[in-house]
Design a protein around this motif. Structure first.
Motif, short mmCIF file in Angstrom:
data_model
loop_
_atom_site.label_atom_id
_atom_site.label_comp_id
_atom_site.label_asym_id
_atom_site.label_seq_id
_atom_site.Cartn_x
_atom_site.Cartn_y
_atom_site.Cartn_z
N GLU A 1 0.74 -1.00 -0.19
CA GLU A 1 -0.43 -0.60 0.09
C GLU A 1 0.70 1.24 -0.13
O GLU A 1 1.51 1.36 0.37
CB GLU A 1 -0.53 -0.39 1.62
CG GLU A 1 -1.82 -0.78 1.32
CD GLU A 1 -2.50 -1.30 2.35
OE1 GLU A 1 -3.46 -0.28 1.93
OE2 GLU A 1 -2.75 -1.74 2.93
N LEU B 1 -8.03 0.59 11.21
CA LEU B 1 -9.33 0.06 10.29
C LEU B 1 -7.61 -1.30 9.96
O LEU B 1 -6.86 -0.65 9.71
CB LEU B 1 -9.03 1.01 9.21
CG LEU B 1 -9.71 0.15 7.72
CD1 LEU B 1 -10.93 -0.22 7.98
CD2 LEU B 1 -9.50 1.16 6.23
N ILE C 1 -5.91 -4.43 4.01
CA ILE C 1 -6.12 -5.20 2.94
C ILE C 1 -5.72 -6.67 3.15
O ILE C 1 -4.74 -7.24 3.34
CB ILE C 1 -6.25 -4.96 1.26
CG1 ILE C 1 -6.39 -3.41 1.27
CG2 ILE C 1 -6.67 -5.64 0.36
CD1 ILE C 1 -5.63 -2.78 0.12
N GLU D 1 -7.66 0.28 -2.90
CA GLU D 1 -6.78 0.95 -2.24
C GLU D 1 -6.61 2.76 -2.36
O GLU D 1 -6.66 3.03 -1.90
CB GLU D 1 -5.19 0.54 -2.97
CG GLU D 1 -4.82 -0.82 -2.47
CD GLU D 1 -3.55 -0.50 -3.27
OE1 GLU D 1 -2.62 0.14 -4.46
OE2 GLU D 1 -2.29 -1.53 -2.65
N ARG E 1 -9.52 3.00 -0.25
CA ARG E 1 -9.13 3.15 0.96
C ARG E 1 -8.75 4.29 1.50
O ARG E 1 -8.28 5.33 2.85
CB ARG E 1 -8.14 1.93 1.46
CG ARG E 1 -8.85 0.96 1.94
CD ARG E 1 -8.09 -0.06 1.69
NE ARG E 1 -6.61 0.06 2.87
CZ ARG E 1 -7.39 -0.85 4.31
NH1 ARG E 1 -8.07 -1.49 5.02
NH2 ARG E 1 -5.79 -0.40 5.13
N TYR F 1 -10.56 7.66 2.55
CA TYR F 1 -11.17 7.38 3.85
C TYR F 1 -10.40 7.88 4.98
O TYR F 1 -10.11 8.72 5.28
CB TYR F 1 -11.56 6.03 3.57
CG TYR F 1 -11.91 5.83 4.70
CD1 TYR F 1 -12.89 6.59 5.78
CD2 TYR F 1 -11.34 5.03 5.95
CE1 TYR F 1 -13.40 5.99 7.45
CE2 TYR F 1 -11.29 4.96 6.98
CZ TYR F 1 -12.26 5.24 7.66
OH TYR F 1 -12.47 5.21 9.41
N SER G 1 -16.12 -1.71 7.86
CA SER G 1 -14.98 -1.79 7.27
C SER G 1 -14.43 -3.10 6.76
O SER G 1 -13.14 -3.20 6.25
CB SER G 1 -14.86 -2.92 9.44
OG SER G 1 -13.56 -3.67 10.03
N LEU H 1 -14.27 -2.27 2.94
CA LEU H 1 -12.14 -1.75 3.40
C LEU H 1 -11.44 -2.77 3.44
O LEU H 1 -10.67 -1.83 3.00
CB LEU H 1 -12.54 -0.04 4.15
CG LEU H 1 -13.66 1.04 3.97
CD1 LEU H 1 -13.36 2.13 4.62
CD2 LEU H 1 -13.31 1.57 2.45
N ARG H 2 -11.58 -3.17 3.78
CA ARG H 2 -10.14 -4.35 3.79
C ARG H 2 -10.21 -5.46 2.48
O ARG H 2 -9.58 -6.66 2.81
CB ARG H 2 -10.44 -4.82 5.76
CG ARG H 2 -10.45 -4.18 6.73
CD ARG H 2 -10.05 -4.86 7.99
NE ARG H 2 -11.14 -5.19 8.19
CZ ARG H 2 -11.01 -6.00 9.00
NH1 ARG H 2 -10.57 -7.92 8.42
NH2 ARG H 2 -13.31 -6.87 8.48
#
Length: 300
Positions: free
Chosen positions: A9, A23, A26, A39, A42, A45, A67, A70-71
């Motif tokens: 990331e 959080l 991923i 990505e 995320r 955010y 959650s 977003l993962r």
């Protein structure tokens, strides 16, 4: 033959502190097409300053489900949820939709499932134009990006990789503009996107596509000559694949794409001195592999 490790990331940006549980990352099982839109979502955010509670209130969706989305955990998300998140985070929905749709096919969703997700009037996705500076950048680099991707991928994969790259850049264009060098930011996105689609062997990318489309090969008409050139090309490309990433890119652009040093510097967003240094070190390594000096005690 193994697949490459997914690119990490993005790092380097400060993430504002927020209350509540952090959080999670991923999920490792998330595929490259899914990751391509997840990505940027995320990142937007995480840099927005919003909490999951804030976001849940805006999109009317449970925090636990947000959650998971977003993962990349659980079932592949419906477009309705992704669109609501995009609107809450003020993200352009057209490039996000194109990336979401492609990833849906990767997740083995049918065309009927995808169409059902976007047929409701409230889920209309507007085909909008990107910012003018993004459009200008797109026109400037697209052809060169296609030539680079062609070295590693077949035509369909090449086109998809470059299209994905430009859509990802559209989603995070403000980050690209605020980075140290927009060209370098964009190149990193292109490279990561191409490499996730490229076959790897022992952790190194394979350059097989280029072996059958070199200038030297196209100029030969004799079958024995062509076979010899293919053999030499494959040996060269195997050696190139062992180079460090920066040197590999320089050699691909210089020797296989035929770009000038100045062109390579502009594409990579690095100095001329760095390009020349990378090329010099790479050339020495390739010569040592392909033309090793005679061992002691042997006659030339």
């Amino acid at each position: 033959m193994t697949n490459p490790v997914e690119p990490p990331e993005p790092v380097g940006r400060s993430v504002p502190g927020r209350p509540g549980r952090k959080l999670g990352p991923i999920a490792p099982s998330v595929g490259s097409a899914h990751r391509a839109w997840l990505e940027p979502l995320r990142d937007t955010y995480l840099t927005s300053g919003l909490t999951l509670t804030d976001l849940s209130g805006r999109v009317k969706f449970a925090k636990s489900k947000l959650s998971e989305l977003l993962r990349g955990v659980g079932l592949y998300p419906r477009w309705e949820t992704v669109l609501r998140l995009a609107e809450a985070l003020d993200m352009p929905n057209w490039p996000l939709y194109r990336l979401w749709r492609q990833a849906a096919f990767e997740a083995h969703k049918s065309s009927e499932w995808i169409e059902r997700n976007v047929q409701r009037p409230t889920l209309t996705t507007t085909h909008t134009a990107p910012p003018l500076d993004h459009r200008a950048f797109h026109e400037l680099v697209e052809g060169d990006y296609l030539l680079y991707a062609q070295v590693f991928l077949n035509d369909d994969e090449r086109d998809a990789a470059v299209a994905n790259t430009l859509d990802i850049l559209w989603l995070c264009w403000n980050d690209a503009l605020s980075s140290h060098d927009t060209r370098r930011f964009a190149w990193n996105v292109l490279r990561a996107t191409v490499m996730t689609r490229t076959p790897h062997l022992d952790g190194r990318p394979q350059l097989g596509c280029a072996a059958f489309d070199t200038v030297a090969l196209r100029s030969l008409t004799s079958q024995p000559d062509r076979l010899q050139q293919i053999t030499e090309s494959l040996e060269l490309f195997q050696a190139i694949s062992r180079l460090p990433d920066h040197q590999l890119d320089v050699m691909v652009l210089r020797r296989l794409c035929g770009f000038t040093t100045e062109k390579v510097s502009a594409l990579l967003g690095t100095s001329l001195a760095t390009v020349r240094s990378d090329e010099r070190h790479a050339t020495r390594f390739l010569e040592s592999v392909l033309c090793p000096p005679p061992t002691e005690g042997t006659t030339p």
